[in-house]
Motif scaffolding. Structure first.
Motif, mmCIF file in Angstrom:
data_model
loop_
_atom_site.group_PDB
_atom_site.id
_atom_site.type_symbol
_atom_site.label_atom_id
_atom_site.label_comp_id
_atom_site.label_asym_id
_atom_site.label_seq_id
_atom_site.Cartn_x
_atom_site.Cartn_y
_atom_site.Cartn_z
ATOM 1 N N ASP A 243 -17.569 8.082 -10.358
ATOM 2 C CA ASP A 243 -19.022 7.953 -10.186
ATOM 3 C C ASP A 243 -19.598 7.398 -11.476
ATOM 4 O O ASP A 243 -19.249 7.852 -12.570
ATOM 5 N N ARG A 244 -20.496 6.445 -11.340
ATOM 6 C CA ARG A 244 -21.149 5.922 -12.544
ATOM 7 C C ARG A 244 -21.823 7.060 -13.304
ATOM 8 O O ARG A 244 -22.456 7.919 -12.691
ATOM 9 N N GLU B 58 -21.017 -8.723 -5.343
ATOM 10 C CA GLU B 58 -22.030 -8.713 -4.278
ATOM 11 C C GLU B 58 -23.413 -9.056 -4.831
ATOM 12 O O GLU B 58 -24.156 -9.842 -4.240
ATOM 13 N N GLY C 101 -27.696 -1.859 -16.038
ATOM 14 C CA GLY C 101 -27.403 -1.809 -14.610
ATOM 15 C C GLY C 101 -25.987 -2.250 -14.298
ATOM 16 O O GLY C 101 -25.449 -1.982 -13.232
ATOM 17 N N GLN C 102 -25.365 -2.927 -15.275
ATOM 18 C CA GLN C 102 -24.042 -3.515 -15.028
ATOM 19 C C GLN C 102 -22.926 -2.475 -15.008
ATOM 20 O O GLN C 102 -21.821 -2.769 -14.570
ATOM 21 N N LEU D 146 -28.474 17.855 -4.287
ATOM 22 C CA LEU D 146 -28.769 16.495 -3.881
ATOM 23 C C LEU D 146 -28.970 16.373 -2.375
ATOM 24 O O LEU D 146 -28.293 17.022 -1.589
ATOM 25 N N SER E 96 -14.773 -0.694 -8.203
ATOM 26 C CA SER E 96 -15.996 -0.675 -7.406
ATOM 27 C C SER E 96 -17.152 -1.349 -8.142
ATOM 28 O O SER E 96 -18.000 -2.003 -7.525
ATOM 29 N N THR F 227 -33.968 2.275 -6.959
ATOM 30 C CA THR F 227 -33.272 3.335 -6.216
ATOM 31 C C THR F 227 -34.205 4.365 -5.582
ATOM 32 O O THR F 227 -34.073 4.648 -4.382
ATOM 33 N N LYS G 212 -23.844 -2.131 -0.849
ATOM 34 C CA LYS G 212 -23.484 -0.742 -1.097
ATOM 35 C C LYS G 212 -24.644 0.189 -0.724
ATOM 36 O O LYS G 212 -24.430 1.337 -0.361
ATOM 37 N N ASP H 205 -24.441 7.118 -14.874
ATOM 38 C CA ASP H 205 -25.901 7.122 -14.781
ATOM 39 C C ASP H 205 -26.405 7.283 -13.345
ATOM 40 O O ASP H 205 -27.612 7.340 -13.113
ATOM 41 N N ALA H 206 -25.493 7.362 -12.388
ATOM 42 C CA ALA H 206 -25.917 7.302 -10.978
ATOM 43 C C ALA H 206 -26.802 8.486 -10.593
ATOM 44 O O ALA H 206 -27.822 8.315 -9.919
ATOM 45 N N ALA I 50 -25.638 7.636 -2.202
ATOM 46 C CA ALA I 50 -25.931 6.548 -3.152
ATOM 47 C C ALA I 50 -24.925 6.592 -4.297
ATOM 48 O O ALA I 50 -24.436 5.552 -4.752
ATOM 49 N N ILE I 51 -24.605 7.797 -4.751
ATOM 50 C CA ILE I 51 -23.624 7.946 -5.838
ATOM 51 C C ILE I 51 -22.220 7.620 -5.323
ATOM 52 O O ILE I 51 -21.487 6.838 -5.917
ATOM 53 N N ASP I 52 -21.867 8.197 -4.174
ATOM 54 C CA ASP I 52 -20.512 8.011 -3.629
ATOM 55 C C ASP I 52 -20.201 6.552 -3.323
ATOM 56 O O ASP I 52 -19.069 6.109 -3.451
ATOM 57 N N LYS J 254 -30.345 8.404 -11.959
ATOM 58 C CA LYS J 254 -31.122 7.339 -11.322
ATOM 59 C C LYS J 254 -31.459 7.694 -9.872
ATOM 60 O O LYS J 254 -32.558 7.397 -9.394
ATOM 61 N N ALA J 255 -30.527 8.316 -9.172
ATOM 62 C CA ALA J 255 -30.769 8.654 -7.765
ATOM 63 C C ALA J 255 -31.749 9.808 -7.615
ATOM 64 O O ALA J 255 -32.310 10.016 -6.535
ATOM 65 N N LEU K 286 -34.358 4.917 -1.443
ATOM 66 C CA LEU K 286 -33.927 6.231 -0.948
ATOM 67 C C LEU K 286 -35.015 6.840 -0.067
ATOM 68 O O LEU K 286 -34.715 7.431 0.979
ATOM 69 N N GLU L 208 -26.641 -0.396 1.891
ATOM 70 C CA GLU L 208 -26.496 -0.253 3.347
ATOM 71 C C GLU L 208 -25.349 0.695 3.688
ATOM 72 O O GLU L 208 -25.473 1.518 4.603
ATOM 73 N N GLN M 72 -28.937 10.847 -1.493
ATOM 74 C CA GLN M 72 -28.700 10.702 -2.936
ATOM 75 C C GLN M 72 -27.207 10.789 -3.232
ATOM 76 O O GLN M 72 -26.669 10.010 -4.022
ATOM 77 N N VAL N 87 -25.952 2.306 -6.850
ATOM 78 C CA VAL N 87 -26.960 2.316 -7.908
ATOM 79 C C VAL N 87 -26.487 1.441 -9.060
ATOM 80 O O VAL N 87 -25.384 1.634 -9.567
ATOM 81 N N GLN N 88 -27.297 0.483 -9.444
ATOM 82 C CA GLN N 88 -26.968 -0.262 -10.665
ATOM 83 C C GLN N 88 -28.040 0.014 -11.721
ATOM 84 O O GLN N 88 -27.989 1.042 -12.365
ATOM 85 N N ASN O 207 -21.533 3.965 -4.767
ATOM 86 C CA ASN O 207 -21.809 3.114 -5.923
ATOM 87 C C ASN O 207 -22.974 2.164 -5.639
ATOM 88 O O ASN O 207 -22.910 0.972 -5.955
#
Ligand code: FES
Ligand code: FES
Lengths: 788, 163
Positions: A20-21, A663, A486-487, B84, A656, B103, B141, A23-24, B91-93, A27-28, B107, B143, B88, B97-98, B95
């Motif tokens: 998992d990133r 993408e 974001g990268q 969560l 990933s 986000t 990702k 920062d995810a 979104a993490i699972d 951010k979420a 969401l 979607e 949410q 989120v950049q 990937n």
């Protein structure tokens, strides 16, 4: 130099997995702090008055009324900060002085207790202008009679290797030759010439530009910024204001809401600094509106590119000449180096014996062009890859086959003279060909397939440093000035440290860049971070590990060489059973005051003299796109059926995140290919909003098949190179080539609008009618007269 | 100034707002809920999306005075006790989120969609987030994450779907 002996995935714990990133979650959950969420006590809000003219002399500026307005804390003009800044060429002012050079240029700025007051005060500033003739087209701007945009060009300071031509609008001229093009063209059976142009694209990061600047009475400056490169920014500020670098502290916001090259240099920062230079001891924030993003940040260079290729009947390429014009707008920004890179790659990733490239960076009276995803790669590839298909078509050779025959491979010599190594481009093309069932499966009427590839230099040679700080409990802070835009840099750098040090991934946390604490890094640009900062972080982790093992060896009465670390525990290599945690090792030596600091620095050494932006690269970003389309002959509309996106990443450290880049790059490439463009009427700019300048939404996205190619680089961390910068680059020409395959029309100007397709279809059918009247149809389109 | 009553993430607020205050500025500046983002301030990007009485709205285009008596959910209300929301987590699972600036917005659009239509088609998912611009991800990702929660991709919901 390709390294085929690199270890396979199985031997790594963190590398090659997709954790998992880091920062995810923040951010979420909306907890991630961006600059617009930051607030300081006593903060003032700045707004900028912008020029309504493309080119005009400033006769006078009267700020008296604005200054008297309640709530206003100060007004600043260019006269208050009469210094120049810039990256490769120092030609830009913090606020316009003497004249304005584009519509949208900052002329004055107001700081007030809130944004509304500042905005209102702008209307109380009176500026008298005398309009000057303006020039917008780069080919017009190089004519001797064109209005001069910078009279002082010859006097500006600039980096080595940049060649401004005094008395013209050319702020850098780059020239490269390999072999003898005249001889090459003389040997050719056929010479094909083309002209291509590209439009003006904007980054459209969802977060706009922002800077918060505080300067105290002792000239100590602190800048909080949504900026991709704190050290480069610090240097630019210190150079301009002539203060020591130690007095300039650049602190990045914890998270940056998108970059794509747009958040480097001084954008909103320039106005915040100008205000803070005058109004001391107060943090002053300048946050761009979306409209300012379009009018006064930066854009991708519009370009005009001429290509000329000589070929033999059998398809051998004998020579290629390329002439490129990059319209850099009113100030150089990164134009000089963009032109240099565009020039280096102007002939494409091909083995051509005789090459001549000329690239000019040209001032125009438009908003500044600067770095944007791919640098000048998208413009160059649009031209050379559309041209490659044209050449293949004239020869009657399949375009993929033509590319595979000419694309360079290890041991070949690049146009720059550098020997090619660690090249995975051919594999990208082959994989795309396989997946598309190239030459086998036909898609049917009005449908077609296209392919295109690209090369892009990574900026070389520039350094990166990292510190790895191991805490009392074995957790690790990674101090690095690479910015998370974001990268996914935070994640991949933590993976590298976890792998090298032997601790779980989630024990490692990357610090927010701050020039007073995190060590030097050139920039988070050019897809250089995984490679350069990855190497620095890896070295820092190895250094820390060495220190820990030495401490553990004393405790275990053995040699450090006999020990290893895994999962945060030190153990004997032969006897995995007995182990000490890192915390125990440190605690037994230092009690509660334990710390270990590992240091790492990476700088690429090449066999050519050190140069600012060398033409020899530590690695090349290489990739290809395949596109399947359907064209509506009635409406000119293009439906993209599927996109295949391949990149040679060296080694996918976080697979990933690699597909995420592939993408995302498709969406940005697609926008550039099909509709993103600034619309002007003379000096007026008609679409400065996200309502009128359309970027792809979820509805426009086609099916994408990401393809990761791994041609390891022996100097890269675990073999890795880079990816993010170039995942958009070859998409537009692949799309144009597919359109040609579908309906037989060649579009030379981006974006490819339905109108252009309809117009081209009409011309083709008129030409056909004409040709049917006076030629044998079997020979049409084949200059050698043979049947296709 | 006018006084309005607002329920935000289950909490009731009495707020004095100017007639031209936008809901986005009120929730960010007065309530310190900064998860909703200002990407354009003109209704074009969707970064400021919040849910009002079950409907996703653009808070930058919504006058605060018109929200009197309404119930609002922001991104902070999606995971009130640190647990969560499935979206949410997805979104993490996946990937998805950049840079993360878009986000919270998508969401909430997705939550509003799934609350009203638990089994949307791919097309309905795309349409629901069509107003949420994302410059980073290419939406694939995103979607995937939403579809996973929608339960259409059985098996994917539980594990991670990383390519
Ligand atoms: S900020 Fe509301 S739609 Fe962009
Ligand atoms: S993740 Fe950056 S805009 Fe969507």
């Amino acid at each position: 130099m390709a390294n085929t002996d690199l270890d396979s995935v199985e031997q790594y714990d963190a590398i090659g997995t997709s954790p998992d990133r880091s920062d995810a979650k923040s951010k979420a959950t909306g907890r991630a702090v961006f600059i617009e969420d930051m607030h300081f006590r006593g903060m003032l809000y700045g707004k900028v008055l912008r020029s309504k003219f493309a080119h005009a002399r400033i006769l006078s500026i009267d700020t008296a009324r604005a200054e008297k307005m309640p709530g206003v804390r100060g007004v600043v003009t260019g006269a208050d900060i009469p210094v120049l800044h810039g990256e490769a060429l120092k030609d830009d002012c913090f606020l316009a002085r003497d004249k304005v050079r584009y519509r949208g240029e900052g002329v004055a700025a107001v700081a007030a207790v809130d944004e509304e007051t500042a905005e209102e005060a702008l209307s109380l500033i009176d500026v008298c202008y005398e309009e000057l003739p303006a020039v917008f087209d780069p080919e017009e701007a190089i004519k001797p009679e064109a209005p001069l945009i910078h009279e002082q060009l010859g006097a500006y300071r600039h980096a080595p290797g940049i060649e401004p031509i005094s008395g013209t609008n050319i702020c850098n001229y780059f020239h490269l030759e390999k072999g003898d093009v005249d001889k090459g063209f003389a040997e050719a059976d056929l010479i094909i010439e083309d002209k291509f142009t590209t439009g003006m694209q904007q980054h459209c990061t969802l977060e706009t530009h922002c800077g918060i600047c505080l300067i105290d009475d002792d000239n100590r400056l602190t800048l909080w910024a949504t900026n991709d490169s704190p050290y480069r920014t610090r240097k630019e500020i210190a150079d301009a204001l002539k203060i020591p670098q130690i007095n300039v502290r650049v602190i990045c916001a914890p998270y940056i809401g998108g970059n794509f090259g747009g958040k480097g240099g001084l954008k909103a920062e320039a106005a915040a600094i100008a205000l803070a230079w005058k109004i001391r001891n107060k943090p002053i924030r300048v946050l761009f509106t979306r409209e300012e993003e379009f009018t006064s940040a930066i854009v991708r260079h519009p370009s005009v590119i001429y290509l000329k290729t000589g070929v033999k009947k059998d398809g051998a390429i004998t020579a290629r000449a390329v002439r490129m014009y990059f319209a850099t707008g009113a100030y150089a920004e990164k134009g000089p180096t963009i032109t240099r890179f565009g020039g280096v790659s102007g002939a494409g990733p091909y083995n051509i014996p005789n090459v001549k490239i000329e690239a000019s960076c040209v001032y125009t009276n438009r908003q500044l062009s600067g770095a944007m995803r791919g640098y000048s790669g998208p413009q160059a590839a649009w031209a050379y890859e559309s041209h490659m298909d044209n050449v293949a078509c004239k020869l009657g050779i399949d375009p993929l086959e033509f590319r595979l025959r000419h694309v360079y491979t290890d041991g070949d010599t690049h146009a720059s003279g550098q020997e090619i190594y660690s090249e995975g481009l051919k594999e990208c093309l082959e994989k795309i060909g396989e997946r598309m069932e190239w030459g086998k499966k036909s898609l049917g009427r009005n449908r077609g397939k296209g392919v295109a590839c690209m090369e892009r230099a990574v900026k070389t040679p520039f350094g990166s440093a990292a510190f790895v700080k191991v805490n009392e409990d074995g957790t690790v802070d990674l101090l690095s000035s690479t910015t998370e835009v974001g990268q996914g840099a935070d994640t991949v750098l933590c993976q590298i440290v976890a792998e090298e040090l032997g601790v779980p991934f989630d024990w490692v946390k990357k610090a927010t860049p701050d020039t007073s604490t995190t060590p030097y890094d050139t920039s988070t640009t050019s897809s250089r971070s995984t490679f350069h900062m990855g190497n620095a972080a890896k070295a820092a982790a190895a250094d820390a590990k060495g220190q820990i093992l030495k401490l553990a060896a004393e405790l275990l009465k053995t040699n450090a060489d006999d020990l290893a670390i895994k999962g945060g525990n030190v153990y004997l290599k032969d006897n995995g059973g007995s182990s000490l945690s890192i915390a125990q090792v440190l605690g037994k030596h230092f009690g509660h005051s334990a710390t270990v600091l590992g240091r790492g620095f990476y700088y690429p050494h090449l066999e050519v003299p050190v140069e600012y932006f060398s033409t020899h690269m530590i690695f090349w970003l290489l990739g290809a796109h395949g596109v399947e389309v359907e064209v509506n002959r009635q409406t000119g509309e293009v439906k993209i059926l599927k996109v295949y996106a391949a990149m040679d990443v060296g080694k996918a450290l976080h697979p990933s995140n690699c597909t995420a880049q592939l993408e995302g790059g498709v969406s940005m490439g697609l926008g550039f290919a099909l509709y993103e463009n600034f619309i002007f009427r003379g000096g007026d700019f008609l679409n400065p909003s996200l309502l009128d300048y359309k970027i792809p939404t979820a509805l426009e996205m086609p099916e994408i098949e990401p393809i990761i190619v791994e041609c390891a680089h022996e100097e890269g961390p675990y073999g890795a190179k880079g990816i993010g910068e170039t995942t958009n680059v070859s998409l537009p020409p692949a799309l144009a080539n597919a359109i040609y395959d579908a309906v037989g029309v060649r579009i030379h100007e981006l974006p490819i609008t339905p109108e252009k397709i309809l117009y081209a279809l009409k011309q083709v059918s008129e030409k056909k009618t004409q040709q049917r009247a006076d030629a044998d149809p079997a020979t049409v389109g084949n200059p050698f007269g043979g049947k296709k | 100034m006018k006084t309005i009553m607002l329920t935000v993430n289950g909490e009731a607020y009495e707020l004095a707002v100017a007639p031209n205050d936008m809901l986005l500025d009120v929730i960010r500046d007065k309530l310190d809920l900064t998860g909703a983002k200002k990407g354009c301030d003109t209704g074009a990007c969707g970064a400021c999306t919040v849910i009002m009485d079950g409907e996703p709205i653009l808070s930058c285009m919504t006058l605060a005075v018109r929200c009197h008596g309404r119930e609002i959910t922001t991104i902070e209300g999606l995971a009130p006790r640190g647990e969560l929301h499935p979206l949410q987590q997805a979104a993490i699972d996946h990937n998805a989120v950049q840079c993360g600036f878009c986000t919270p917005g998508w969401l909430l659009s997705a939550k509003a969609l799934l609350d009203g239509n638990p089994h949307p088609s791919q097309e309905e998912v795309r349409t629901a987030i069509a107003g949420n611009l994302c410059r980073c991800t290419g939406y694939k990702k995103i979607e995937d994450a939403i579809s996973a929660v929608a339960g259409r991709n059985q098996g994917v919901v539980k594990g991670k779907n990383r390519d």
